[in-house]
Design an enzyme around this catalytic site. Structure first.
Site: not given
Length: 223
Positions: A84, A150
């Protein structure tokens, strides 16, 4: 569709227990994953999958402040986030992410591997090359892999990437792996229909819009 909620640094154990109960009462056969902070892990079993936002690639040891697999085993957790952007920003570089991936693969865990570019890379038109670099150190044929795209410039901004751009990038990633592909980046009730309609989009990884269990349910149940 896969619906994954990243609760980030939110919820105590008692608060997450109430969140989990609300979610559990209102889902059926949907594929739902929730990633609470490690201090809020629950031993109870639910209809959704409880996952870990972070872990250290070791069973245990002299790793101050880290979470080893022994700790995850205690809660039956076998699903993890890796890569992430917020972890990368804290210094998790490619060699360390590879070590985490390899450790998770060795344990047979389900992995959501996150990739994404910043606004400068995006504006320079170098997104695809950047994503290739992020993917080159992992086994793209690992059977328990899910890849989440993302774009950093969309995370937490309230402004998602346009559907046409998401489609282009997911189409590109699909040429590199047969793993399910998720989109994350300001996913909400207003744009979920457009995102779900994208051909190679197999689900979403949701941040802020998932922090309220009822709002997360609205997204899950949106036709």
């Amino acid at each position: 569709m896969i619906y994954a909620a990243n609760l980030k640094c939110n919820y105590t154990r008692s608060g997450f227990l109430e969140y989990a109960r609300v979610l559990d009462r209102n889902i059926s056969d949907q594929s739902v994953m929730v990633f609470p902070p490690s201090s809020a892990f629950l031993e109870a079993k639910f209809k959704f999958t409880q996952g870990a936002q972070n872990f250290y690639p070791a069973k245990s040891g002299s790793f101050t402040g880290e979470i080893g697999s022994d700790m995850l085993d205690e809660f039956g957790i076998t699903t993890v986030l890796i890569g992430h952007s917020e972890r990368r920003a804290l210094g998790e570089d490619e060699p360390f992410l590879k070590a985490k991936f390899d450790f998770a693969k060795q344990n047979g865990w389900d992995i959501i591997y996150c990739i994404g570019e910043d606004d400068i890379t995006h504006m320079n038109g170098s997104t695809k090359e950047f994503l290739c670099d992020q993917l080159e150190n992992i086994d793209l044929e690992y059977e328990n892999l899910v890849v989440a795209y993302e774009p950093i410039w969309a995370i937490g901004t309230g402004k998602s990437a346009k559907a046409e751009f998401i489609a282009e990038i997911l189409d590109f990633i699909s040429t590199k792996t047969t793993a399910p592909l998720l989109y994350g980046g300001s996913v909400n009730i207003a744009n979920i229909d457009d995102i779900k309609a994208i051909k190679n989009c197999d689900g979403v990884l949701i941040g802020t819009a998932s922090w309220d269990a009822n709002k997360f349910l609205e997204i899950i149940k949106k036709d």
